[in-house]
Design an enzyme around this catalytic site. Structure first.
Site, PDB file in Angstrom:
ATOM      1  N   ASN A 256     -77.726 -83.565 -10.843  1.00  0.00           N
ATOM      2  CA  ASN A 256     -77.681 -83.586 -12.297  1.00  0.00           C
ATOM      3  C   ASN A 256     -76.471 -84.348 -12.832  1.00  0.00           C
ATOM      4  O   ASN A 256     -75.329 -84.026 -12.491  1.00  0.00           O
ATOM      5  CB  ASN A 256     -77.678 -82.145 -12.803  1.00  0.00           C
ATOM      6  CG  ASN A 256     -78.813 -81.355 -12.184  1.00  0.00           C
ATOM      7  OD1 ASN A 256     -79.968 -81.581 -12.479  1.00  0.00           O
ATOM      8  ND2 ASN A 256     -78.488 -80.433 -11.282  1.00  0.00           N
ATOM      9  N   ARG A 284     -76.287 -74.108  -7.642  1.00  0.00           N
ATOM     10  CA  ARG A 284     -77.370 -73.997  -8.617  1.00  0.00           C
ATOM     11  C   ARG A 284     -78.205 -75.271  -8.539  1.00  0.00           C
ATOM     12  O   ARG A 284     -77.672 -76.356  -8.281  1.00  0.00           O
ATOM     13  CB  ARG A 284     -76.825 -73.871 -10.045  1.00  0.00           C
ATOM     14  CG  ARG A 284     -75.969 -72.652 -10.313  1.00  0.00           C
ATOM     15  CD  ARG A 284     -75.531 -72.645 -11.757  1.00  0.00           C
ATOM     16  NE  ARG A 284     -74.712 -71.473 -12.084  1.00  0.00           N
ATOM     17  CZ  ARG A 284     -74.688 -70.899 -13.276  1.00  0.00           C
ATOM     18  NH1 ARG A 284     -75.428 -71.393 -14.258  1.00  0.00           N
ATOM     19  NH2 ARG A 284     -73.936 -69.854 -13.507  1.00  0.00           N
ATOM     20  N   CYS A 285     -79.494 -75.151  -8.810  1.00  0.00           N
ATOM     21  CA  CYS A 285     -80.300 -76.369  -8.886  1.00  0.00           C
ATOM     22  C   CYS A 285     -79.855 -77.236 -10.049  1.00  0.00           C
ATOM     23  O   CYS A 285     -80.072 -78.457 -10.040  1.00  0.00           O
ATOM     24  CB  CYS A 285     -81.784 -76.027  -9.006  1.00  0.00           C
ATOM     25  SG  CYS A 285     -82.184 -74.945 -10.386  1.00  0.00           S
ATOM     26  N   THR A 286     -79.203 -76.635 -11.040  1.00  0.00           N
ATOM     27  CA  THR A 286     -78.718 -77.379 -12.200  1.00  0.00           C
ATOM     28  C   THR A 286     -77.239 -77.756 -12.090  1.00  0.00           C
ATOM     29  O   THR A 286     -76.654 -78.244 -13.061  1.00  0.00           O
ATOM     30  CB  THR A 286     -78.919 -76.565 -13.489  1.00  0.00           C
ATOM     31  OG1 THR A 286     -78.291 -75.281 -13.338  1.00  0.00           O
ATOM     32  CG2 THR A 286     -80.401 -76.389 -13.804  1.00  0.00           C
ATOM     33  N   LEU A 422     -83.954 -83.005 -13.140  1.00  0.00           N
ATOM     34  CA  LEU A 422     -83.960 -81.619 -13.599  1.00  0.00           C
ATOM     35  C   LEU A 422     -83.145 -81.455 -14.887  1.00  0.00           C
ATOM     36  O   LEU A 422     -83.685 -81.195 -15.946  1.00  0.00           O
ATOM     37  CB  LEU A 422     -83.420 -80.699 -12.506  1.00  0.00           C
ATOM     38  CG  LEU A 422     -83.449 -79.203 -12.825  1.00  0.00           C
ATOM     39  CD1 LEU A 422     -84.857 -78.735 -13.171  1.00  0.00           C
ATOM     40  CD2 LEU A 422     -82.875 -78.385 -11.676  1.00  0.00           C
TER      41      LEU A 422
END
Length: 519
Positions: A256, A284-286, A422
């Protein structure tokens, strides 16, 4: 405690017992739970139990299913601190973050209470007389949900709550690294009113879950797959679901970007980068992958970021720290491997070392005993350019790259060039810059003057490209994942009326023309 899979309210024992010791990553000497791992056959049994329980659950009126969701939310709220404490012990998330994660479950339940009375369809006018057209949302049937360890209750709630509200039953396979938290959350769901036939809990590792899911799909026992995890595993699961003509809900990884425009409030941008990159130890995926800074403010931004990262408290998650330990030994080992992507043209800052924090590799201001747990130094890597492995790889840990740009076109290219989509952020005082970036950025979520992390329960969550297949969670948008549209036409004319053939033509005179005087 000794835990295992729960099918129809009973402990389900596999043919061969395999026990995983779930340890506190901040204190490896503490075993939080012993988790008996299921085999593929247990997963199939759970899917059959969910199939058997689905008709009676779906027969409960949607507003009453909403009341169940409300009761679950109230019960989670009453147990908020206990659940958060267990979450911090098992996955090492700082106490304040754990409380926030549990609050997200409560918020999700609060939102979907109302959706039990708003599963709206539509009435549609027919082209023929004495005929009415309707649309209805119908549950899909059985949803298999597989979730990760980094958000062991919030992310599962994004799947479980709307899936159950819509009349589906669920087979939930949580991460084996968060088995105790998953069991506690499942208990709250059951005690809140979710029938044991509507929610099955399968404690399994990845290979057993994949084999069980494949067998269950072949047997026609699963109608929807929801998965949160890595892009690599998401590809495999997407291929498996596709063979059965199903569209899975895939929430995958991220790389990100956070763009710092030349007019940005640098202190605010640094604060956002600190939380985006290092909250939850970058797991975190973010989490922030690369800060993309305009060359006019690059040096000053980097100086300020270095200061705050270097001074940030790290350590015991029950203390006031920026982040605690890595989720587990495997996560730390993979993170140390990502450090091998640092190249000779990069410049490092942010800490007194790299890799695991130990007595021999200390961190200034470490809170607690670094030898007790799985702690990693925060690392800021300046000089990242396209083509670097660090630019295009999701590193899932406390490492942030910094790149430079000159024009907005360059910033957009850097933000999109790795293929993930994302979350993204931009810091600027100019509305035009923010809107131009947002409309060209491929991310499913864009923040202006805020971090790349931080979902709210009533907004759509999900990504594009390597970050997912375009499906969305949270808010009203997730209803599309757990319902199908049924069209109903009701003809009360007493005769067969054929669409497109028995439609009356309204009278008209298409040869009429207005006079054009003076021409």
């Amino acid at each position: 405690m000794r835990l295992g899979s729960v099918i129809s309210g009973e402990l389900a024992r596999p043919a061969e017992s395999r026990v995983l010791h779930s340890r506190n990553p901040a204190n490896l000497g503490e075993v939080v739970a012993e988790v008996e791992l299921a085999d593929a056959a247990t997963f199939v049994r759970a899917c059959q139990a969910a199939r058997d329980g689905q008709p009676s659950w779906a027969a409960l009126p949607a507003p009453l299913r909403g009341r169940v969701v409300q009761q679950v939310g109230r019960l989670v709220e009453a147990n908020k601190e206990a659940l958060a404490a267990l979450l911090t012990r098992e996955v090492g998330k700082p106490w304040r973050e754990s409380l926030g994660e549990v609050q997200e479950v409560i918020d999700t339940c609060t939102f979907f209470l109302g959706e039990g009375r708003r599963l709206y369809g539509q009435t549609v006018p027919s082209e023929m007389p004495d005929k009415q057209l309707f649309t209805f949302r119908r549950p899909l049937g059985v949803a298999a949900v597989i979730t990760a360890a980094n958000f062991p209750v919030a992310v599962p709630s994004w799947y479980l709550v709307p899936a159950l509200l819509c009349g589906n039953t669920v087979v939930w396979k949580p991460s084996e690294h968060a088995g105790a938290v998953a069991h506690a959350f499942a208990e709250l769901l059951w005690h809140g009113g979710v029938p044991h036939g509507a929610l099955q809990l399968v404690q399994a590792d990845g290979p057993a879950a994949f084999a069980g899911l494949e067998a269950a799909l072949n047997a026609g026992l699963v109608d929807k797959l929801g998965f949160t995890g890595s892009t690599a595993v998401g590809r495999r699961l997407g291929e498996l679901a596709g063979r059965h003509l199903q569209a899975p809900c895939l929430e995958l990884g991220g790389k990100n970007p956070l763009v710092v425009a030349p007019d940005a409030d640098l202190d605010l941008a640094v604060e956002g980068a600190l939380f985006s990159g290092f909250g939850t130890a970058g797991q975190r995926c973010t989490s922030l992958g690369t800060v993309i800074v305009h060359r006019d403010v690059h040096d000053e931004f980097l100086r300020r970021l270095d200061l705050v990262v270097s001074d940030a408290p790290i350590g015991d998650p029950f203390q006031d720290v920026l982040y605690g330990p890595m989720l587990g030994e495997g996560y730390l080992e993979r993170f140390e491997g990502f450090l091998g992507m640092i190249d000779g043209h990069h410049r490092l800052c942010g800490s007194t070392g790299q890799g695991r924090i130990t007595a021999a590799n200390p961190r200034k201001g470490m809170v607690g005993d670094p030898e007790a747990g799985l702690y990693a130094h925060p690392t800021v890597v300046d000089g990242v350019v396209p083509g670097d492995a660090l630019y295009g790889t999701e590193t899932f840990g406390p490492i942030v790259g910094v790149a430079s740009y000159g024009s907005l076109d360059e910033a957009v290219a850097l933000a999109n060039g790795h293929g993930y989509g994302l979350s993204a952020a931009i810091y600027t005082r100019e509305a035009a810059t923010a809107f131009r970036f947002a409309e060209r950025c491929r991310a499913g979520m864009v923040s202006v003057n805020n971090s790349t992390s931080g979902a709210e329960a009533h907004l759509p969550f999900g990504g594009n490209g390597l970050s997912g297949n375009g499906s969305r969670q949270s808010g009203i948008w997730v209803l599309e994942q757990f319902t199908s549209w049924q069209a109903l036409n009701w003809d009360y004319s007493g005769k067969l009326q054929k669409a497109q053939m028995d439609v009356a033509e309204p009278p008209s005179d298409l040869s009429f023309r207005l006079d054009q005087p003076g021409r």
